[in-house]
Design an enzyme around this catalytic site. Sequence first.
Site, PDB file in Angstrom:
ATOM      1  CE  LYS A 117      64.620 110.409   5.850  1.00 14.45           C
ATOM      2  NZ  LYS A 117      63.994 111.939   5.227  1.00 14.45           N
TER       3      LYS A 117
ATOM      4  CE  LYS B  43      63.813 124.413  -9.508  1.00 12.75           C
ATOM      5  NZ  LYS B  43      64.359 122.548 -10.544  1.00 12.75           N
TER       6      LYS B  43
ATOM      7  CB  THR C 280      59.603 119.910   5.985  1.00 10.74           C
ATOM      8  OG1 THR C 280      58.961 120.782   4.905  1.00 10.74           O
ATOM      9  CG2 THR C 280      61.395 120.240   5.677  1.00 10.74           C
ATOM     10  CB  THR C 281      62.415 115.434   7.772  1.00  9.28           C
ATOM     11  OG1 THR C 281      62.958 114.888   7.752  1.00  9.28           O
ATOM     12  CG2 THR C 281      61.062 114.801   9.039  1.00  9.28           C
TER      13      THR C 281
ATOM     14  N   PRO D  17      54.952 121.320  -3.988  1.00  4.63           N
ATOM     15  CG  PRO D  17      54.510 123.161  -5.682  1.00  4.63           C
ATOM     16  CD  PRO D  17      54.993 122.813  -3.918  1.00  4.63           C
TER      17      PRO D  17
ATOM     18  CG  PHE E 172      52.056 113.598   9.355  1.00  2.42           C
ATOM     19  CD1 PHE E 172      51.682 114.993   9.974  1.00  2.42           C
ATOM     20  CD2 PHE E 172      53.308 114.703   7.981  1.00  2.42           C
ATOM     21  CE1 PHE E 172      51.583 116.185  10.353  1.00  2.42           C
ATOM     22  CE2 PHE E 172      53.019 116.067   8.112  1.00  2.42           C
ATOM     23  CZ  PHE E 172      52.449 117.201   8.935  1.00  2.42           C
TER      24      PHE E 172
ATOM     25  CG  HIS F 293      63.022 107.040   4.955  1.00  8.36           C
ATOM     26  ND1 HIS F 293      64.136 106.201   6.117  1.00  8.36           N
ATOM     27  CD2 HIS F 293      62.305 107.853   4.867  1.00  8.36           C
ATOM     28  CE1 HIS F 293      63.069 106.919   6.779  1.00  8.36           C
ATOM     29  NE2 HIS F 293      62.109 106.954   6.422  1.00  8.36           N
TER      30      HIS F 293
END
Length: 266
Positions: free
Chosen positions: A159, A38, A100-101, A11, A128, A155
């Site tokens: 990454k 965490k 997630t990739t 998050p 997405f 990117h």
Amino acid sequence: MSKVKVIVAGPRGKMGSEALRMIEKQDDLELVACLDHKFEGKKINEFEDLPNFDVDIYTDIEQCFQAVEADVLVDLTTPEFGYLHTKTAIQYGIRPVVGTTGFSDEQLQELTDLAEEKGIGVIIAPNFALGAVLMMQFAKWAAKYFPDVEIIEKHHDRKLDAPSGTAVKTAQLIQEERESKTQGHPDEKETIQGARGADVDGMKIHSMRLPGLVAHQEVVFGSAGENLTIKHDSFHRESFMTGVKLAIDHVMKLDLLVYGLENILE
Ligand code: NAP
């Protein structure tokens, strides 16, 4: 109408926090918990830069799934944990929507088999953004006529995986149309290792990582006297959220794993 209960893993991340902002705007979604590595016991609304959700953060996935009733897990973490989270969610009957990739072919196969065995919907989409999905489809179409192609993906420099999941997926779609072919001069030699990029069935993928970038890709086709470039840019992570919402809606109707957003578009 009952709301779809969602857990978001990651998050505080760039994508995860955007997913929280998207959920906040939806009447038919309810955030019920978050998974992090965490801040156990803290609440999302204790973080100034996150939306005002009075929702607990868990660091133990099993504890989270046992304590909270949920329909969907949205995973936007790291390849290692994303895979573990997806597997655990399937085992608990919670439908994963995974952005997630960096999953390996073996991991994807294992998750596909597990989803089928449990009869549960899973959506894993390396991209997405609807525009990126269309870029991949257009590239697949063009590959029928232009077998010489190189992919340049760009990117941000935080990454972890390279090449990007989108580049790998694009190469796979192109492979479905393109005759196997080694490109470039047959005697070409790299004087600095890696100069020609990664090789997928003779086509090359080049990965750039720079601050300031978000997610960008060009698929460049070459033929006698002409080039065709298909280009997509995500300038903001909001661009991914229409696809995440679409996937959450769709995963509730599935009983198997779907890889790639294009497979749920009309
Ligand atoms: P990010 O900003 O680094 O976010 C990842 C978050 O996951 C961080 O907050 C990280 O915490 C947290 N995390 C790490 N290990 C965890 C664990 N075990 N459990 C829960 N949370 C954990 O990265 P991002 O840019 O948001 O990207 C996240 C993933 O989405 C990457 O795999 C990326 O390639 C992918 N992505 C997908 C799309 C798509 O359209 N499918 C688009 C963009 C990105 P710390 O910072 O404390 O380590």
